[in-house]
Design an enzyme around this catalytic site. Structure first.
Site, PDB file in Angstrom:
ATOM      1  N   HIS A 103       0.844  -1.197   0.000  1.00 47.42           N
ATOM      2  CA  HIS A 103       0.000   0.000   0.000  1.00 47.42           C
ATOM      3  C   HIS A 103       0.870   1.233   0.000  1.00 47.42           C
ATOM      4  O   HIS A 103       1.932   1.270   0.617  1.00 47.42           O
ATOM      5  CB  HIS A 103      -0.942   0.012   1.207  1.00 47.42           C
ATOM      6  CG  HIS A 103      -0.261  -0.251   2.509  1.00 47.42           C
ATOM      7  ND1 HIS A 103       0.101  -1.523   2.899  1.00 47.42           N
ATOM      8  CD2 HIS A 103       0.136   0.580   3.487  1.00 47.42           C
ATOM      9  CE1 HIS A 103       0.699  -1.448   4.073  1.00 47.42           C
ATOM     10  NE2 HIS A 103       0.749  -0.188   4.457  1.00 47.42           N
ATOM     11  N   LEU A 104       0.375   2.233  -0.694  1.00 50.78           N
ATOM     12  CA  LEU A 104       1.053   3.527  -0.756  1.00 50.78           C
ATOM     13  C   LEU A 104       0.276   4.502   0.124  1.00 50.78           C
ATOM     14  O   LEU A 104      -0.936   4.645  -0.025  1.00 50.78           O
ATOM     15  CB  LEU A 104       1.100   3.992  -2.211  1.00 50.78           C
ATOM     16  CG  LEU A 104       1.705   5.362  -2.489  1.00 50.78           C
ATOM     17  CD1 LEU A 104       2.516   5.298  -3.773  1.00 50.78           C
ATOM     18  CD2 LEU A 104       0.633   6.433  -2.640  1.00 50.78           C
TER      19      LEU A 104
HETATM   20  P1  AMP Z   1       2.033   0.107   7.267  1.00 54.57           P
HETATM   21  O1  AMP Z   1       2.627   0.291   8.631  1.00 54.57           O
HETATM   22  O2  AMP Z   1       2.725   0.885   6.201  1.00 54.57           O
HETATM   23  O3  AMP Z   1       1.863  -1.367   6.925  1.00 54.57           O
HETATM   24  O4  AMP Z   1       0.605   0.768   7.331  1.00 54.57           O
HETATM   25  C1  AMP Z   1      -0.582   0.070   7.570  1.00 54.57           C
HETATM   26  C2  AMP Z   1      -1.659   1.115   7.673  1.00 54.57           C
HETATM   27  O5  AMP Z   1      -2.907   0.485   7.515  1.00 54.57           O
HETATM   28  C3  AMP Z   1      -1.677   1.840   9.027  1.00 54.57           C
HETATM   29  O6  AMP Z   1      -1.502   3.242   8.811  1.00 54.57           O
HETATM   30  C4  AMP Z   1      -3.071   1.492   9.567  1.00 54.57           C
HETATM   31  O7  AMP Z   1      -3.658   2.566  10.281  1.00 54.57           O
HETATM   32  C5  AMP Z   1      -3.839   1.164   8.309  1.00 54.57           C
HETATM   33  N1  AMP Z   1      -4.970   0.278   8.495  1.00 54.57           N
HETATM   34  C6  AMP Z   1      -4.994  -0.918   9.128  1.00 54.57           C
HETATM   35  N2  AMP Z   1      -6.223  -1.445   9.088  1.00 54.57           N
HETATM   36  C7  AMP Z   1      -6.996  -0.582   8.389  1.00 54.57           C
HETATM   37  C8  AMP Z   1      -8.385  -0.561   7.997  1.00 54.57           C
HETATM   38  N3  AMP Z   1      -9.220  -1.558   8.315  1.00 54.57           N
HETATM   39  N4  AMP Z   1      -8.838   0.509   7.304  1.00 54.57           N
HETATM   40  C9  AMP Z   1      -8.002   1.516   6.982  1.00 54.57           C
HETATM   41  N5  AMP Z   1      -6.695   1.553   7.300  1.00 54.57           N
HETATM   42  C10 AMP Z   1      -6.196   0.526   8.007  1.00 54.57           C
END
Ligand code: AMP
Ligand code: ZN
Length: 119
Positions: free
Chosen positions: A99-100
């Site tokens: 994800h970006l």
């Molecule tokens: P990363 O640390 O780059 O893997 O970021 C994962 C991101 O996903 C974090 O900023 C979380 O807040 C976000 N995240 C996790 N679960 C959800 C969800 N159900 N809906 C939206 N964002 C999410």
């Protein structure tokens, strides 16, 4: 069926605040924002990480980058933004579906957005 949380969002099993969708990608608001505007863009296909992506993922990754400016502007980020892709253990990646992050707001962003306490 994949238990991956972002695959579940793609399938509509978990709700999200969607900002853009097409056949290849989805953009939605981060549930725990690090900035006034914090949107995630994901490929619909389960790609684990930028650390494991390869040439077979080139088309969708290029498409995500090419759409990023439009998606950011749709959220009011008309004067710039930051993008982040955390990859693997050293990158503190938490969700292992590539994800970006698009980050922005009315004021210039600080130097380090992700809380350092987040492991
Ligand atoms: P990363 O640390 O780059 O893997 O970021 C994962 C991101 O996903 C974090 O900023 C979380 O807040 C976000 N995240 C996790 N679960 C959800 C969800 N159900 N809906 C939206 N964002 C999410
Ligand atoms: Zn997934």
């Amino acid at each position: 069926m994949s238990e991956c949380i972002f695959c579940r969002i793609v399938r509509g099993e978990i709700p999200c605040r969607k900002v853009y969708e097409d056949e290849d990608m989805l953009a939605f608001h981060d549930i725990n924002p690090w900035a006034p505007v914090h949107v995630l863009i994901i490929p619909k296909q389960h790609i684990v990480s930028l650390a494991t992506a390869d040439a077979s993922n080139q088309a969708v990754l290029g498409k995500i980058l090419a759409r990023t400016g439009d998606i950011a502007r749709s959220q009011g980020l008309n004067d710039g933004f930051r993008t982040v892709i955390n990859s693997g253990r050293i990158g503190n990646q938490e969700v292992y579906h590539l994800h970006l992050h698009i980050l922005g707001g009315p004021e210039p962003l600080g130097g380090s957005l992700k809380p350092m306490t987040k492991k």
